[in-house]
Motif scaffolding. Structure first.
Motif, short mmCIF file in Angstrom:
data_model
loop_
_atom_site.label_atom_id
_atom_site.label_comp_id
_atom_site.label_asym_id
_atom_site.label_seq_id
_atom_site.Cartn_x
_atom_site.Cartn_y
_atom_site.Cartn_z
N SER A 116 0.87 -1.19 0.00
CA SER A 116 0.00 0.00 0.00
C SER A 116 0.90 1.23 0.00
O SER A 116 2.13 1.10 0.13
CB SER A 116 -0.87 0.00 1.25
OG SER A 116 -0.11 0.46 2.35
N PRO A 117 0.34 2.44 -0.09
CA PRO A 117 1.20 3.63 0.00
C PRO A 117 1.99 3.68 1.31
O PRO A 117 2.99 4.39 1.42
CB PRO A 117 0.18 4.79 -0.08
CG PRO A 117 -0.97 4.22 -0.83
CD PRO A 117 -1.05 2.77 -0.42
N ALA A 118 1.54 2.92 2.32
CA ALA A 118 2.29 2.90 3.59
C ALA A 118 3.52 2.00 3.52
O ALA A 118 4.33 1.97 4.44
CB ALA A 118 1.38 2.44 4.72
N MET A 182 -6.83 13.55 4.78
CA MET A 182 -7.74 12.43 5.02
C MET A 182 -6.92 11.22 5.48
O MET A 182 -5.85 10.94 4.93
CB MET A 182 -8.48 12.04 3.74
CG MET A 182 -9.41 13.10 3.19
SD MET A 182 -10.45 13.89 4.45
CE MET A 182 -11.56 12.55 4.86
N ALA A 183 -7.43 10.53 6.49
CA ALA A 183 -6.72 9.35 7.01
C ALA A 183 -7.13 8.11 6.23
O ALA A 183 -8.30 7.93 5.90
CB ALA A 183 -7.05 9.16 8.49
N HIS A 184 -6.15 7.27 5.95
CA HIS A 184 -6.40 6.02 5.23
C HIS A 184 -5.92 4.84 6.06
O HIS A 184 -4.87 4.24 5.76
CB HIS A 184 -5.66 6.02 3.88
CG HIS A 184 -6.21 7.01 2.92
ND1 HIS A 184 -7.36 6.80 2.21
CD2 HIS A 184 -5.77 8.24 2.57
CE1 HIS A 184 -7.62 7.85 1.45
NE2 HIS A 184 -6.67 8.75 1.65
N PRO A 185 -6.69 4.45 7.08
CA PRO A 185 -6.26 3.31 7.89
C PRO A 185 -6.13 2.03 7.08
O PRO A 185 -5.36 1.14 7.44
CB PRO A 185 -7.35 3.17 8.96
CG PRO A 185 -8.36 4.23 8.72
CD PRO A 185 -7.96 5.04 7.55
N GLU A 186 -6.85 1.97 5.97
CA GLU A 186 -6.79 0.74 5.15
C GLU A 186 -5.40 0.54 4.53
O GLU A 186 -5.05 -0.55 4.13
CB GLU A 186 -7.88 0.75 4.06
CG GLU A 186 -7.71 1.75 2.93
CD GLU A 186 -8.15 3.18 3.28
OE1 GLU A 186 -8.49 3.45 4.46
OE2 GLU A 186 -8.11 4.04 2.37
N TRP A 187 -4.59 1.59 4.50
CA TRP A 187 -3.21 1.42 4.02
C TRP A 187 -2.42 0.50 4.96
O TRP A 187 -1.45 -0.12 4.56
CB TRP A 187 -2.49 2.77 3.97
CG TRP A 187 -2.91 3.66 2.85
CD1 TRP A 187 -3.72 3.34 1.80
CD2 TRP A 187 -2.56 5.05 2.67
NE1 TRP A 187 -3.88 4.43 0.98
CE2 TRP A 187 -3.18 5.48 1.49
CE3 TRP A 187 -1.77 5.94 3.39
CZ2 TRP A 187 -3.05 6.78 1.01
CZ3 TRP A 187 -1.63 7.24 2.93
CH2 TRP A 187 -2.27 7.65 1.74
N LEU A 188 -2.85 0.46 6.21
CA LEU A 188 -2.13 -0.38 7.19
C LEU A 188 -2.85 -1.69 7.49
O LEU A 188 -2.25 -2.61 8.03
CB LEU A 188 -1.88 0.41 8.48
CG LEU A 188 -0.88 1.55 8.28
CD1 LEU A 188 -1.59 2.88 8.14
CD2 LEU A 188 0.13 1.59 9.37
N GLY A 189 -4.14 -1.75 7.16
CA GLY A 189 -4.87 -3.00 7.35
C GLY A 189 -5.27 -3.25 8.80
O GLY A 189 -5.34 -2.33 9.61
N ASP A 190 -5.53 -4.52 9.11
CA ASP A 190 -5.91 -4.92 10.48
C ASP A 190 -4.62 -4.99 11.31
O ASP A 190 -4.04 -6.07 11.49
CB ASP A 190 -6.58 -6.30 10.47
CG ASP A 190 -7.95 -6.30 9.81
OD1 ASP A 190 -8.43 -5.21 9.43
OD2 ASP A 190 -8.55 -7.39 9.69
N GLY A 221 9.88 12.09 12.63
CA GLY A 221 10.38 11.91 11.27
C GLY A 221 9.30 11.46 10.30
O GLY A 221 8.31 10.83 10.68
N ALA A 222 9.53 11.80 9.04
CA ALA A 222 8.56 11.46 7.99
C ALA A 222 8.39 9.95 7.82
O ALA A 222 7.41 9.50 7.24
CB ALA A 222 9.00 12.09 6.67
N THR A 228 0.44 7.49 11.17
CA THR A 228 -0.57 8.45 11.62
C THR A 228 -1.96 8.09 11.09
O THR A 228 -2.96 8.32 11.76
CB THR A 228 -0.19 9.87 11.12
OG1 THR A 228 1.19 10.06 11.40
CG2 THR A 228 -1.00 10.95 11.80
N HIS A 229 -1.99 7.49 9.92
CA HIS A 229 -3.28 7.13 9.31
C HIS A 229 -4.01 6.08 10.15
O HIS A 229 -5.23 5.97 10.09
CB HIS A 229 -3.08 6.64 7.87
CG HIS A 229 -2.67 7.78 6.96
ND1 HIS A 229 -3.54 8.36 6.08
CD2 HIS A 229 -1.51 8.46 6.85
CE1 HIS A 229 -2.93 9.35 5.44
NE2 HIS A 229 -1.69 9.42 5.88
#
Ligand code: GLU
Length: 284
Positions: A116-118, A182-190, A221-222, A228-229
Motif C-alpha cells: 500500500s502507500p504505507a 484524510m486518514a487512510h487506515p486501510e493502508w495499514l490494514g488490520d 520523522g517522515a 498516523t493514518h
C-alpha cells in the motif's frame, strides 16, 4: 499549551537522525513557549536494553536538551495498554489472529495483495477466516495469537465517519501533503495491537501516551507519517485527543538512503569521541 515529545526506543545508540529529530521537537517547543517531553518507548523487551536507555539520557544531555521529570517508560505501564485493548475488544473491534509470519505472507501472496502507500502489504481478515469455535479451541490449546484491530468492525462501528477521519499535518517531510489530510487506515490494514510476548504494539502505546500526556503536537520523522493514518482511527475509537502532526524531513546518508544503524550511520557517542561538537550536528 504547546506540548510535544521526543520518543526514542532504546534498541541501540542514538545516531545523527535522532539528533535531528530531537532538535526539531525541542526547538518547536522552545519557539512555542511550550515543553518537550522525553518518553522511553521500550515495549519490545527482546530488543531494548538498559544501557541504551542510559545512553539516551547522556546523549541528549550532551546535545544540550532538557525535559520535564518524570520521564515515562512504556514498559512500566503495560497494564494501561492492556486496559485500552480490553476496551476495544469490549466494543467488538478486535480479533485473535493465529497466522504465523510465514502463513501471513503466503496468505497475502495468494490473495495477490501488493504494498500500500504505507509500504507494507496490508492484511485484512476475511469473515470466513476462522470460526469462533475454532478460535476458542485453539486458545484453549495454548496456540499463540496476536490481537488485531478489525477494520471491517471499525467501519461498522463508525459508519460514515470512518471514511471522513482526518488530521492536521504541518510538516515539511518528503511526499507529505500539508494541512487537513484524510486518514487512510486501510493502508495499514488490520494492525496488530498486542501479541502473546508483547502486551502492546507501537500504535496502541503511542496514541495512548500522547493522549495521557497531553501532547498537542507530534513532531517526528517522515518515516512515521503513514502510521498516523492508523493513529487517527485509534484516537477516534478510544476518544483520545488528536494532536497536530509535524513530520519532518529525514536526514539522508551520503548514499541517499535514510540514516539508521543498518546503514552504518555513526552513533552520537562515536561522533562525540571523534571530537564533533553538538553545535556542528544541530546546525544541519
Ligand atoms: N519510538 C519511535 C521510534 O523510536 C518513535 C515514536 C513516535 O515518535 O511516534 O522510532
Amino acid at each position: 499549551m504547546f506540548r510535544t515529545r521526543f520518543a526514542p526506543s532504546p534498541t541501540g545508540y542514538l545516531h545523527e537522525g535522532h539528533a535531528l529529530s530531537a532538535n526539531e521537537a525541542f526547538s518547536a517547543a522552545l519557539e512555542a513557549d511550550g515543553d518537550c517531553l522525553l518518553r522511553i518507548e521500550d515495549i519490545d523487551q527482546t530488543r531494548c536494553r538498559p544501557e541504551f536507555e542510559t545512553a539516551i539520557f547522556e546523549d541528549l544531555h550532551w546535545l544540550g536538551f532538557e525535559w520535564p521529570a518524570p520521564v515515562r517508560r512504556q514498559s512500566d505501564h503495560f497494564t494501561e495498554y492492556q486496559a485500552a485493548l480490553e476496551q476495544l475488544t469490549g466494543l467488538g473491534l478486535t480479533y485473535r489472529c493465529f497466522l504465523t509470519r510465514k502463513a501471513l505472507e503466503a496468505e497475502l501472496e495468494a490473495r495477490g495483495i501488493g504494498p500500500s502507500p504505507a509500504g507494507d502489504r496490508p492484511y485484512v481478515r476475511r469473515n470466513d477466516d476462522v470460526s469462533e469455535d475454532e478460535v476458542l479451541s485453539r486458545v484453549a490449546a495454548g496456540e499463540p495469537f496476536a490481537w488485531r484491530l478489525s477494520l471491517a468492525a471499525c467501519r461498522d462501528f463508525l459508519g460514515d465517519e470512518f471514511s471522513k477521519l482526518s488530521f492536521i499535518e504541518e510538516g515539511d517531510g518528503e511526499n507529505i501533503s500539508f494541512g487537513e489530510t484524510m486518514a487512510h487506515p486501510e493502508w495499514l490494514g488490520d494492525v496488530v495491537l498486542a501479541r502473546k510476548d508483547s502486551p502492546t504494539s507501537y500504535h496502541l502505546a503511542v496514541t495512548h501516551d500522547d493522549h495521557l500526556q497531553g501532547v498537542s503536537h507530534v513532531v517526528r520523522g517522515a518515516d512515521l507519517y503513514h502510521a498516523t493514518h492508523m493513529h487517527v482511527l485509534l484516537q477516534r475509537l478510544m476518544n483520545w485527543s488528536k494532536p497536530v502532526y509535524r513530520h519532518h524531513k529525514l536526514l539522508m546518508g551520503e548514499d541517499g538512503r535514510k540514516l539508521s544503524k543498518a546503514h552504518r550511520s555513526k552513533s552520537l557517542r562515536e561522533l562525540r569521541k571523534e571530537g564533533v561538537e553538538p553545535s556542528e550536528l544541530l546546525k544541519r
